[in-house]
Structure formats: C-alpha cells, structure tokens
Enzyme design. Structure first.
Site, PDB file in Angstrom:
ATOM      1  N   SER A 140       0.854  -1.182   0.000  1.00  0.00           N
ATOM      2  CA  SER A 140       0.000   0.000   0.000  1.00  0.00           C
ATOM      3  C   SER A 140       0.893   1.235   0.000  1.00  0.00           C
ATOM      4  CB  SER A 140      -0.890   0.012   1.246  1.00  0.00           C
ATOM      5  OG  SER A 140      -1.507   1.264   1.443  1.00  0.00           O
ATOM      6  N   TYR A 154      -2.134  -0.369  10.388  1.00  0.00           N
ATOM      7  CA  TYR A 154      -2.264  -0.770   8.986  1.00  0.00           C
ATOM      8  C   TYR A 154      -1.015  -0.399   8.199  1.00  0.00           C
ATOM      9  CZ  TYR A 154      -3.978  -0.989   4.186  1.00  0.00           C
ATOM     10  OH  TYR A 154      -4.118  -1.284   2.849  1.00  0.00           O
TER      11      TYR A 154
END
Length: 249
Positions: A140, A154
C-alpha cells in the site's frame, strides 16, 4: 504467454477485479477467499465471458496456517504448476494506539502481516521446488511512512510485507523466481469504503487494477499505482518534513 495465477482475497475488491482482468488477458486462475459463495459467483462471471479459461476456487481463511499450505499445495496439484502467486488478502481495521482498539489493531496485524508471512512461506515452498515463479505482494502507499491514528497499525503491516518481499528479491536476484511489490494508492474497493467519495485521488476499481495488472504482467520490481500521482508522491511522503507531511495526511 498464458500463466496459472493464484490470488488470495479474491472474492471482492482488488482481488476480484485482478481475476477478471487476468482472465481477459488469457490466464488461468486459482482463486481463494473466505467467502466461497462470492468466489462461485466470480467464477461463473469469468467463465461466461471467457469460456476457454480455467478457474479453480477454494475457501481459505489466511489466518489458518495449515489451511494456507493445504490450499496452495492443492492448487499446485490441480494445475501441475503455479506460475504466479499474488498475496492480496488483507484488512483495513484500526484505532489509535492506547485508545481501547487493541483487538482491531491485532486483527489487522495478524491478517496483514503474520498471515502474509504464512502465504509467502507457502508460495516460496512451491516456487523453490519448481525453481520458477513470480511472487507478488500487494502492499500500500501507506507503507511509505508511518501514519497516525487509525492508520498506524495498517501502515506498519504494509511496510512489513513490502520488506518481506524485498528481502526475497535480494535473496533471489539472478535466479528464475521474480518478486514484485505493488503499492496501490486510493482505488475504490471495500477496504476504501471509509475514504470520502470526494477524495480527488480516488480512481475506479477497474482503472486502478488495470495499473496493478500492467505492472504485474511486466514483472516490475515495484510499482506505485496508478503511477500518477503516486510515484512522485511516494518521494514526498518519504522525505517531507513532518509538519508538511501532517498536513498532507
């Protein structure tokens, strides 16, 4: 050249759209996720559009270590070989550390990092035995730098899985097993449902995944996708002074 591609977390979002686009490009698919009924629907959709493709499906909870190895090996046995394995399954839960959200943060850490480690082990077991393969890790853009509040855990997991893949690339340099790390930006998906719809950098699932698939097919070492604006922004994210970076996020 047609390949056999295994995708985890393939029942929805980026995983499902990758399956559609890889099938359209002529590849056969091994698809797994927790929601078997969604995989059945996806397989029917793909075969209706591409009846010459082969699509095998299996239910998989990536947090079950034994099941990960069993499912990966079973897909390998189905096809005789796996040419590409895409570690895609993940969660986006989270809360600021110390605010009572430990359960959500732990679940994200276990699914996004520990389960990804297990998938990497299972994939590399197959590729080492074959002495061939293409390993793909979906990270990501949040991996570029530590992020605040609900994104802290995250972002850390996505940095962790990127380093797993980069370590493999270092080890396997010059050998017939290639490694790709994909850093998606804002791409419409279930995981990004909480992102405001007016976010100017959000792109459609189809457009965003097209950029992912293009980078994967080219077996790039790493790619920020879509390249614009995320490739130049990756440099800013890494090096911007903290006061400026805080205003960006």
């Amino acid at each position: 050249m047609s390949k056999t591609i295994l995708i985890t977390g393939a029942s929805a979002g980026l995983g499902a759209e990758m399956a559609r686009q890889f099938a359209a490009a002529g590849h056969d698919l091994a698809l797994c996720a927790r929601r078997l009924e969604r995989l059945e629907e996806l397989r029917a959709e793909i075969l209706a559009a591409h009846p010459d493709r082969r699509v095998e499906i299996r239910a998989l909870d990536v947090n079950d270590d034994e099941e990960v190895f069993a499912v990966f090996r079973a897909f390998r046995d189905d096809f005789g070989t796996l040419d590409r394995i895409i570690v895609n399954a993940g969660l986006g839960k989270g809360a600021p550390l110390g605010t009572g959200g430990h359960a959500a943060n732990r679940e994200t850490a276990m699914t996004n990092f520990v389960a990804a480690l297990t998938q990497s082990e299972a994939a590399m077991e197959i590729f080492r035995a074959q002495n061939a393969g293409h390993f793909v890790m979906i990270s990501s853009m949040s991996a570029m730098r530590g992020l605040p509040k609900s994104m802290t855990t995250y972002a850390a997991t996505k940095a962790g899985v990127a380093h797993l893949a980069e370590g493999l690339r270092h080890e396997l340099h010059g050998k017939p097993i290639s490694v790709t790390v994909i850093y998606p930006g804002y791409i419409a998906s279930e995981m990004n449902d909480q992102v405001p719809s007016e976010q100017p950098m959000m792109v459609s699932t189809e457009k965003g995944v097209r950029a992912m698939v293009d980078a994967i097919e080219k077996e790039k070492a790493s790619a920020c996708v879509p390249a614009l604006p995320w490739a130049p922004l990756s440099v800013v994210m890494k090096h911007a002074p903290l006061p400026l970076f805080r205003r960006m996020v």
